[in-house]
Design a protein around this motif. Structure first.
Motif, short mmCIF file in Angstrom:
data_model
loop_
_atom_site.label_atom_id
_atom_site.label_comp_id
_atom_site.label_asym_id
_atom_site.label_seq_id
_atom_site.Cartn_x
_atom_site.Cartn_y
_atom_site.Cartn_z
N PRO A 54 -14.75 6.39 -4.06
CA PRO A 54 -13.38 5.77 -4.07
C PRO A 54 -12.69 5.02 -5.52
N TYR A 55 -11.73 5.56 -6.31
CA TYR A 55 -10.61 4.66 -6.68
C TYR A 55 -9.26 5.17 -6.56
N GLU A 56 -9.16 3.68 -7.82
CA GLU A 56 -7.94 3.05 -7.82
C GLU A 56 -6.65 3.64 -8.22
N PHE A 57 -6.06 4.75 -8.11
CA PHE A 57 -4.98 5.20 -8.59
C PHE A 57 -3.33 4.21 -8.46
N ASN A 58 -2.55 4.17 -9.36
CA ASN A 58 -1.84 3.31 -8.58
C ASN A 58 -0.52 3.37 -8.99
N ASP A 59 0.28 3.32 -9.33
CA ASP A 59 2.18 3.83 -9.73
C ASP A 59 1.80 3.56 -10.75
N SER A 60 1.09 2.60 -11.24
CA SER A 60 1.07 2.74 -12.95
C SER A 60 0.79 4.26 -13.84
N ASP A 61 0.55 4.21 -13.44
CA ASP A 61 -1.43 5.67 -13.85
C ASP A 61 0.05 7.20 -13.85
N PHE A 62 0.81 6.82 -12.25
CA PHE A 62 2.34 7.62 -12.34
C PHE A 62 3.95 7.85 -13.68
N GLU A 97 0.61 -1.18 0.37
CA GLU A 97 -0.57 -0.29 -0.02
C GLU A 97 1.16 1.33 -0.14
N PRO A 98 0.54 1.95 -0.63
CA PRO A 98 1.39 3.61 -0.64
C PRO A 98 1.40 4.25 0.87
N PRO A 99 2.33 4.38 1.46
CA PRO A 99 2.38 4.92 2.52
C PRO A 99 1.83 6.79 2.68
N LYS A 100 1.52 6.38 3.92
CA LYS A 100 0.53 8.03 4.52
C LYS A 100 1.41 9.49 4.57
N GLY A 101 0.31 10.26 3.55
CA GLY A 101 1.44 11.54 3.71
C GLY A 101 1.80 11.97 2.87
N LEU A 102 1.97 13.08 2.01
CA LEU A 102 2.70 13.53 1.10
C LEU A 102 3.83 13.31 1.02
N PRO A 141 6.51 11.14 2.20
CA PRO A 141 6.58 10.15 1.89
C PRO A 141 5.90 8.86 0.83
N ASN A 142 4.56 9.85 -0.06
CA ASN A 142 4.55 9.19 -0.61
C ASN A 142 5.36 10.34 -1.54
N MET A 143 5.18 11.12 -2.03
CA MET A 143 6.49 11.25 -2.82
C MET A 143 7.68 11.06 -3.37
N ILE A 144 8.52 10.66 -2.30
CA ILE A 144 9.40 9.46 -2.24
C ILE A 144 9.45 8.43 -2.31
N ARG A 145 8.18 7.90 -2.48
CA ARG A 145 8.19 6.59 -3.23
C ARG A 145 8.47 6.45 -4.09
N LEU A 146 7.11 7.64 -5.31
CA LEU A 146 7.45 7.54 -6.64
C LEU A 146 8.79 8.13 -6.84
N TYR A 147 9.64 8.95 -6.55
CA TYR A 147 10.73 9.38 -6.77
C TYR A 147 11.84 8.14 -7.16
N ASN A 148 11.56 6.95 -6.28
CA ASN A 148 12.02 6.02 -5.97
C ASN A 148 12.24 4.53 -7.22
N LEU A 149 10.57 5.76 -7.74
CA LEU A 149 10.19 4.09 -9.25
C LEU A 149 10.81 4.31 -10.10
N ILE A 150 11.28 5.76 -10.16
CA ILE A 150 12.30 6.37 -11.28
C ILE A 150 13.75 6.01 -11.09
N SER A 151 14.15 5.44 -12.17
CA SER A 151 15.76 5.07 -12.32
C SER A 151 16.75 6.06 -12.74
N ASP A 152 17.39 6.13 -12.44
CA ASP A 152 18.72 7.71 -12.53
C ASP A 152 18.82 7.48 -14.01
N GLU A 153 18.24 6.53 -14.62
CA GLU A 153 18.80 6.70 -16.15
C GLU A 153 17.58 7.72 -16.96
#
Length: 157
Positions: free
Chosen positions: A104-112, A46-51, A53-65
């Motif tokens: 309730p909508y289910e947005f996920n990492d693939s949307d991002f 599940e995504p973490p609680k809070g803006l 931690p969520n943003m940090i998690r999203l940035y970690n999805l993106i590789s350096d390349e």
């Protein structure tokens, strides 16, 4: 069928310690063998609680390349921050139940990830004149907004 056969052959030819566990990790895909899913114990994250931690998690999805792939680095980094903020905000609204969303909508990492690819692609394709209307429409209306069915909820996108 190939993955199922590999696991089946592996399990038949070996003797295992009683505490042995086989972990498989996958993004959601219709290609994953149904028989393995039916026999397995499923675990989701599940995504973490809070803006933040969520943003940090999203940035970690993106590789350096991927982070360095866009030729318009400064503009890309600013827009990526905005996209991360927007996605995190959409996820955070769920915790407020009907005050956050009527449905309730289910947005996920693939949307991002799709929207991040749209940003990079459009910034590289149009270096002199960024098509803001097209980017805004594809992200807000097509990708995120395409899931939203309630007119009051659609105002956010």
């Amino acid at each position: 069928p190939a993955l199922e056969k590999i696991i089946e052959d592996y399990c038949e030819t070996k003797t295992f310690h009683r505490n042995y566990r086989l972990w498989l990790s996958s993004s959601p895909t219709p290609k994953f063998p149904l028989a393995i899913l039916q026999k397995a114990i499923k675990q989701t994250t599940e995504p973490p609680k809070g803006l933040k931690p969520n943003m940090i998690r999203l940035y970690n999805l993106i590789s350096d390349e991927d982070y360095a792939r866009c030729e318009q680095g400064s503009k890309y980094r600013k827009l990526l921050f905005c996209l991360s903020w927007f996605h995190s905000l959409l996820l955070e609204r769920r915790k407020f139940k009907s005050l956050g969303w009527n449905i309730p909508y289910e947005f996920n990492d693939s949307d991002f990830q799709i929207c991040e690819n749209i940003l990079a692609m459009y910034l590289d394709e149009y270096p002199d004149n960024t098509p803001w209307d097209a980017i805004k429409y594809l992200i807000a209306q097509a990708n995120y907004g395409g899931r939203i069915t309630d007119d009051w909820d659609r105002r956010l996108c």
